[in-house]
Motif scaffolding. Structure first.
Motif, PDB file in Angstrom:
ATOM      1  N   TRP A 137       0.825  -1.218   0.000  1.00  0.00           N
ATOM      2  CA  TRP A 137       0.000   0.000   0.000  1.00  0.00           C
ATOM      3  C   TRP A 137       0.857   1.266   0.000  1.00  0.00           C
ATOM      4  O   TRP A 137       0.426   2.329  -0.432  1.00  0.00           O
ATOM      5  CB  TRP A 137      -0.929   0.015   1.213  1.00  0.00           C
ATOM      6  CG  TRP A 137      -0.170   0.022   2.518  1.00  0.00           C
ATOM      7  CD1 TRP A 137       0.227  -1.063   3.235  1.00  0.00           C
ATOM      8  CD2 TRP A 137       0.337   1.171   3.199  1.00  0.00           C
ATOM      9  NE1 TRP A 137       0.947  -0.669   4.340  1.00  0.00           N
ATOM     10  CE2 TRP A 137       1.032   0.704   4.346  1.00  0.00           C
ATOM     11  CE3 TRP A 137       0.284   2.541   2.977  1.00  0.00           C
ATOM     12  CZ2 TRP A 137       1.660   1.546   5.242  1.00  0.00           C
ATOM     13  CZ3 TRP A 137       0.910   3.386   3.880  1.00  0.00           C
ATOM     14  CH2 TRP A 137       1.584   2.896   5.005  1.00  0.00           C
ATOM     15  N   MET A 138       2.104   1.151   0.493  1.00  0.00           N
ATOM     16  CA  MET A 138       2.982   2.306   0.603  1.00  0.00           C
ATOM     17  C   MET A 138       3.504   2.778  -0.767  1.00  0.00           C
ATOM     18  O   MET A 138       3.740   3.967  -0.966  1.00  0.00           O
ATOM     19  CB  MET A 138       4.174   1.937   1.504  1.00  0.00           C
ATOM     20  CG  MET A 138       5.216   3.018   1.628  1.00  0.00           C
ATOM     21  SD  MET A 138       6.594   2.514   2.675  1.00  0.00           S
ATOM     22  CE  MET A 138       7.383   1.270   1.669  1.00  0.00           C
ATOM     23  N   TYR A 139       3.641   1.862  -1.699  1.00  0.00           N
ATOM     24  CA  TYR A 139       4.278   2.210  -2.968  1.00  0.00           C
ATOM     25  C   TYR A 139       3.500   3.234  -3.799  1.00  0.00           C
ATOM     26  O   TYR A 139       4.104   4.170  -4.333  1.00  0.00           O
ATOM     27  CB  TYR A 139       4.609   0.946  -3.760  1.00  0.00           C
ATOM     28  CG  TYR A 139       5.511   0.019  -2.982  1.00  0.00           C
ATOM     29  CD1 TYR A 139       6.671   0.495  -2.372  1.00  0.00           C
ATOM     30  CD2 TYR A 139       5.208  -1.317  -2.824  1.00  0.00           C
ATOM     31  CE1 TYR A 139       7.501  -0.347  -1.640  1.00  0.00           C
ATOM     32  CE2 TYR A 139       6.026  -2.166  -2.093  1.00  0.00           C
ATOM     33  CZ  TYR A 139       7.167  -1.671  -1.500  1.00  0.00           C
ATOM     34  OH  TYR A 139       7.976  -2.493  -0.772  1.00  0.00           O
ATOM     35  N   PRO A 140       2.181   3.127  -3.928  1.00  0.00           N
ATOM     36  CA  PRO A 140       1.469   4.194  -4.642  1.00  0.00           C
ATOM     37  C   PRO A 140       1.593   5.559  -3.954  1.00  0.00           C
ATOM     38  O   PRO A 140       1.711   6.590  -4.624  1.00  0.00           O
ATOM     39  CB  PRO A 140       0.013   3.710  -4.659  1.00  0.00           C
ATOM     40  CG  PRO A 140       0.124   2.227  -4.564  1.00  0.00           C
ATOM     41  CD  PRO A 140       1.299   1.984  -3.664  1.00  0.00           C
ATOM     42  N   LEU A 141       1.612   5.572  -2.625  1.00  0.00           N
ATOM     43  CA  LEU A 141       1.793   6.837  -1.903  1.00  0.00           C
ATOM     44  C   LEU A 141       3.185   7.408  -2.147  1.00  0.00           C
ATOM     45  O   LEU A 141       3.354   8.618  -2.323  1.00  0.00           O
ATOM     46  CB  LEU A 141       1.548   6.642  -0.406  1.00  0.00           C
ATOM     47  CG  LEU A 141       0.135   6.235  -0.010  1.00  0.00           C
ATOM     48  CD1 LEU A 141       0.047   6.004   1.494  1.00  0.00           C
ATOM     49  CD2 LEU A 141      -0.887   7.258  -0.473  1.00  0.00           C
ATOM     50  N   LEU A 142       4.189   6.534  -2.166  1.00  0.00           N
ATOM     51  CA  LEU A 142       5.545   6.978  -2.485  1.00  0.00           C
ATOM     52  C   LEU A 142       5.623   7.497  -3.922  1.00  0.00           C
ATOM     53  O   LEU A 142       6.320   8.479  -4.186  1.00  0.00           O
ATOM     54  CB  LEU A 142       6.555   5.838  -2.306  1.00  0.00           C
ATOM     55  CG  LEU A 142       7.134   5.652  -0.923  1.00  0.00           C
ATOM     56  CD1 LEU A 142       8.043   4.431  -0.895  1.00  0.00           C
ATOM     57  CD2 LEU A 142       7.887   6.885  -0.472  1.00  0.00           C
ATOM     58  N   ALA A 195       9.353  13.465 -14.950  1.00  0.00           N
ATOM     59  CA  ALA A 195       9.192  13.437 -13.491  1.00  0.00           C
ATOM     60  C   ALA A 195       8.561  12.115 -13.055  1.00  0.00           C
ATOM     61  O   ALA A 195       8.963  11.533 -12.034  1.00  0.00           O
ATOM     62  CB  ALA A 195       8.348  14.622 -13.016  1.00  0.00           C
ATOM     63  N   GLY A 196       7.610  11.616 -13.823  1.00  0.00           N
ATOM     64  CA  GLY A 196       6.993  10.320 -13.525  1.00  0.00           C
ATOM     65  C   GLY A 196       7.978   9.178 -13.645  1.00  0.00           C
ATOM     66  O   GLY A 196       7.994   8.266 -12.808  1.00  0.00           O
ATOM     67  N   ALA A 197       8.821   9.219 -14.680  1.00  0.00           N
ATOM     68  CA  ALA A 197       9.835   8.173 -14.855  1.00  0.00           C
ATOM     69  C   ALA A 197      10.847   8.206 -13.709  1.00  0.00           C
ATOM     70  O   ALA A 197      11.248   7.155 -13.184  1.00  0.00           O
ATOM     71  CB  ALA A 197      10.536   8.345 -16.202  1.00  0.00           C
ATOM     72  N   MET A 198      11.253   9.403 -13.293  1.00  0.00           N
ATOM     73  CA  MET A 198      12.181   9.521 -12.169  1.00  0.00           C
ATOM     74  C   MET A 198      11.540   8.999 -10.877  1.00  0.00           C
ATOM     75  O   MET A 198      12.199   8.306 -10.094  1.00  0.00           O
ATOM     76  CB  MET A 198      12.624  10.976 -12.012  1.00  0.00           C
ATOM     77  CG  MET A 198      13.521  11.457 -13.144  1.00  0.00           C
ATOM     78  SD  MET A 198      13.826  13.241 -13.139  1.00  0.00           S
ATOM     79  CE  MET A 198      14.744  13.442 -11.617  1.00  0.00           C
ATOM     80  N   ALA A 199      10.276   9.305 -10.679  1.00  0.00           N
ATOM     81  CA  ALA A 199       9.559   8.814  -9.498  1.00  0.00           C
ATOM     82  C   ALA A 199       9.475   7.286  -9.527  1.00  0.00           C
ATOM     83  O   ALA A 199       9.681   6.628  -8.499  1.00  0.00           O
ATOM     84  CB  ALA A 199       8.155   9.429  -9.430  1.00  0.00           C
ATOM     85  N   ALA A 200       9.192   6.731 -10.701  1.00  0.00           N
ATOM     86  CA  ALA A 200       9.115   5.273 -10.837  1.00  0.00           C
ATOM     87  C   ALA A 200      10.453   4.619 -10.491  1.00  0.00           C
ATOM     88  O   ALA A 200      10.489   3.591  -9.797  1.00  0.00           O
ATOM     89  CB  ALA A 200       8.677   4.887 -12.255  1.00  0.00           C
ATOM     90  N   LEU A 201      11.545   5.215 -10.944  1.00  0.00           N
ATOM     91  CA  LEU A 201      12.871   4.663 -10.619  1.00  0.00           C
ATOM     92  C   LEU A 201      13.123   4.695  -9.114  1.00  0.00           C
ATOM     93  O   LEU A 201      13.674   3.740  -8.552  1.00  0.00           O
ATOM     94  CB  LEU A 201      13.962   5.428 -11.367  1.00  0.00           C
ATOM     95  CG  LEU A 201      14.050   5.169 -12.864  1.00  0.00           C
ATOM     96  CD1 LEU A 201      15.040   6.133 -13.520  1.00  0.00           C
ATOM     97  CD2 LEU A 201      14.449   3.725 -13.137  1.00  0.00           C
ATOM     98  N   CYS A 202      12.722   5.764  -8.467  1.00  0.00           N
ATOM     99  CA  CYS A 202      12.907   5.863  -7.013  1.00  0.00           C
ATOM    100  C   CYS A 202      12.071   4.825  -6.275  1.00  0.00           C
ATOM    101  O   CYS A 202      12.562   4.167  -5.348  1.00  0.00           O
ATOM    102  CB  CYS A 202      12.544   7.274  -6.526  1.00  0.00           C
ATOM    103  SG  CYS A 202      13.726   8.522  -7.030  1.00  0.00           S
ATOM    104  N   VAL A 203      10.828   4.649  -6.693  1.00  0.00           N
ATOM    105  CA  VAL A 203       9.967   3.660  -6.049  1.00  0.00           C
ATOM    106  C   VAL A 203      10.508   2.258  -6.293  1.00  0.00           C
ATOM    107  O   VAL A 203      10.521   1.413  -5.386  1.00  0.00           O
ATOM    108  CB  VAL A 203       8.505   3.792  -6.526  1.00  0.00           C
ATOM    109  CG1 VAL A 203       7.645   2.638  -6.029  1.00  0.00           C
ATOM    110  CG2 VAL A 203       7.926   5.120  -6.077  1.00  0.00           C
ATOM    111  N   GLY A 211      13.572   1.468  -6.641  1.00  0.00           N
ATOM    112  CA  GLY A 211      14.705   1.335  -5.724  1.00  0.00           C
ATOM    113  C   GLY A 211      14.254   1.016  -4.307  1.00  0.00           C
ATOM    114  O   GLY A 211      14.822   0.140  -3.642  1.00  0.00           O
ATOM    115  N   VAL A 212      13.220   1.701  -3.838  1.00  0.00           N
ATOM    116  CA  VAL A 212      12.682   1.444  -2.497  1.00  0.00           C
ATOM    117  C   VAL A 212      12.140   0.026  -2.415  1.00  0.00           C
ATOM    118  O   VAL A 212      12.383  -0.690  -1.431  1.00  0.00           O
ATOM    119  CB  VAL A 212      11.586   2.474  -2.125  1.00  0.00           C
ATOM    120  CG1 VAL A 212      10.851   2.061  -0.860  1.00  0.00           C
ATOM    121  CG2 VAL A 212      12.187   3.863  -1.968  1.00  0.00           C
TER     122      VAL A 212
END
Length: 158
Positions: free
Chosen positions: A98-103, A138-146, A148-149
Motif C-alpha cells: 500500500w505504501m508504494y502508490p503513496l511513495l 518526473a513520472g519516470a524519475m519517481a518510478a525509478l525511485c519507487v 529502488g525502495v
C-alpha cells in the motif's frame, strides 16, 4: 467548456482554486489505482493520456503551462505507478504494498515541483511538448525511485 479544456483540466480537477497540480495528481492516483490490476490498460492509458494531453494542451493552453492544465500530471502520475505493479499475487499482498502508490505520488510531486535536471530543461520549452514532457520525465524519475525502495524493502524482508 470545450473538449480540449475538459481534457486539459482532467474533468475539471485543474480548476481547483488551491494546488491544482496536486489535486490533478491525487485524482490521477485515485483513477490509476484500479489500473494496477490491469497493467496493459495502465500502459494504454499512459499512451492515450500523453497523446491526447499534448493535443489538449496545444489547443486549449496554446502550449503554455497554465496552472489549470493537469492532464500532464495524470500522465506523469500513471508513469510513476508503473513501479507499483505487482509481479505476483504474493507481492500484491505484501504488508508494504500500500505504501508504494503513496511513495509514487510523493516522489512525482517532488520532481514535478522542484524540476531537477531534465524535468527543468523540458519545462523551459514553453510548448505542449515541454508541458507534457516535464511530467513524463518526473513520472519516470519517481518510478525509478519507487523501484529502488521496493528493491531495498524486498532485500530487507529476506
Amino acid at each position: 467548456m470545450d473538449m480540449a479544456r475538459l481534457i486539459a483540466t482532467f474533468g475539471g480537477c485543474g480548476l481547483s482554486p488551491r494546488a491544482p497540480g496536486t489535486v490533478g495528481s491525487l485524482a490521477a492516483l485515485v483513477v490509476g489505482l484500479p489500473l494496477l490490476k490491469r497493467p496493459r490498460l495502465l500502459v494504454a492509458g499512459i499512451a492515450a493520456v500523453t497523446v491526447v494531453g499534448w493535443w489538449a494542451t496545444k489547443r486549449s493552453g496554446k502550449g503554455e503551462d497554465h496552472s489549470w492544465i493537469v492532464i500532464d500530471e495524470v500522465a506523469g502520475m500513471w508513469i510513476a505507478l508503473l513501479a507499483c505493479l505487482p509481479k505476483t499475487e504474493e507481492q500484491a499482498r505484501e504488508k508494504w504494498f500500500w505504501m508504494y502508490p503513496l511513495l509514487s505520488f510523493a516522489f512525482f510531486r517532488l520532481f514535478d515541483i522542484t524540476k531537477p535536471g531534465p524535468v527543468g530543461v523540458l519545462d523551459k520549452r514553453h510548448d505542449a511538448t515541454g508541458v507534457m514532457g516535464d511530467d513524463v520525465v518526473a513520472g519516470a524519475m519517481a518510478a525509478l525511485c519507487v523501484k529502488g525502495v521496493r528493491t531495498v524493502m524486498a532485500r530487507a524482508s529476506h
